[in-house]
Design a protein around this motif. Sequence first.
Motif, short mmCIF file in Angstrom:
data_model
loop_
_atom_site.label_atom_id
_atom_site.label_comp_id
_atom_site.label_asym_id
_atom_site.label_seq_id
_atom_site.Cartn_x
_atom_site.Cartn_y
_atom_site.Cartn_z
N MET A 155 31.66 26.23 34.34
CA MET A 155 31.94 26.66 35.68
C MET A 155 33.42 26.92 35.90
O MET A 155 33.77 27.50 36.91
N ASN A 156 34.27 26.49 35.01
CA ASN A 156 35.70 26.72 35.20
C ASN A 156 36.04 28.19 35.22
O ASN A 156 36.94 28.61 35.93
N LEU A 157 35.34 29.00 34.44
CA LEU A 157 35.61 30.43 34.41
C LEU A 157 35.28 31.06 35.76
O LEU A 157 36.08 31.82 36.32
N ILE A 158 34.13 30.76 36.30
CA ILE A 158 33.74 31.32 37.59
C ILE A 158 34.64 30.81 38.70
O ILE A 158 35.02 31.55 39.60
N ASP A 159 35.02 29.54 38.65
CA ASP A 159 35.90 28.99 39.67
C ASP A 159 37.30 29.59 39.60
O ASP A 159 38.00 29.65 40.60
N SER A 160 37.72 30.05 38.44
CA SER A 160 39.06 30.60 38.29
C SER A 160 39.16 32.06 38.75
O SER A 160 40.25 32.56 38.93
N ILE A 161 38.03 32.73 38.95
CA ILE A 161 38.03 34.12 39.40
C ILE A 161 38.24 34.17 40.91
O ILE A 161 37.60 33.43 41.66
N ASP A 162 39.11 35.05 41.35
CA ASP A 162 39.38 35.23 42.77
C ASP A 162 38.09 35.71 43.46
O ASP A 162 37.46 36.66 43.01
N PRO A 163 37.66 35.07 44.55
CA PRO A 163 36.42 35.47 45.23
C PRO A 163 36.44 36.92 45.72
O PRO A 163 35.41 37.58 45.73
N PHE A 164 37.60 37.40 46.14
CA PHE A 164 37.73 38.79 46.58
C PHE A 164 37.42 39.74 45.43
O PHE A 164 36.65 40.69 45.58
N LEU A 165 38.00 39.47 44.27
CA LEU A 165 37.76 40.29 43.07
C LEU A 165 36.30 40.19 42.64
O LEU A 165 35.68 41.19 42.27
N MET A 166 35.74 39.01 42.72
CA MET A 166 34.36 38.81 42.31
C MET A 166 33.40 39.60 43.20
O MET A 166 32.50 40.28 42.69
N GLN A 167 33.58 39.54 44.51
CA GLN A 167 32.65 40.17 45.45
C GLN A 167 32.81 41.68 45.51
O GLN A 167 31.84 42.40 45.73
N LEU A 168 34.01 42.20 45.29
CA LEU A 168 34.25 43.63 45.46
C LEU A 168 34.29 44.43 44.17
O LEU A 168 34.17 45.65 44.21
N VAL A 169 34.46 43.77 43.03
CA VAL A 169 34.57 44.51 41.78
C VAL A 169 33.55 44.05 40.74
O VAL A 169 32.71 44.82 40.29
N ILE A 170 33.62 42.80 40.38
CA ILE A 170 32.82 42.29 39.25
C ILE A 170 31.33 42.29 39.58
O ILE A 170 30.52 42.82 38.82
N LEU A 171 30.96 41.70 40.69
CA LEU A 171 29.54 41.60 41.05
C LEU A 171 28.88 42.97 41.23
O LEU A 171 27.80 43.20 40.67
N PRO A 172 29.48 43.92 41.98
CA PRO A 172 28.83 45.23 42.10
C PRO A 172 28.65 45.94 40.76
O PRO A 172 27.61 46.55 40.52
#
Length: 94
Positions: free
Chosen positions: A1-18
């Motif tokens: 979970m450290n990898l997911i926790d280290s990712i910026d939530p803004f980057l995760m929701q707007l770039v990585i997840l889509p």
Amino acid sequence: MNLIDSIDPFLMQLVILPIIVIGLGVLGAALTKKFWLGPLITLVLNLLYELWYSSYYYPESDTIFTSWNVILPIISLIISFMVVFIMKARAEEN
């Protein structure tokens, strides 16, 4: 979970997840040659992510689904339709 926790939530929701959910949806549509499967896969994956995210980070609150559950499947529908249409057109040419 450290990898997911280290990712910026803004980057995760707007770039990585889509990119991930739309990509997997379009891949599913391309493999089955059914364009409607792309948005369905995208919706399910995004709903699962939001359920996991809300229960992991906010276990005491209710789950609230975002507008991304409408936006991402629409984008996936458009891309899936174009990909399947092009694949079927090329198959008819050969």
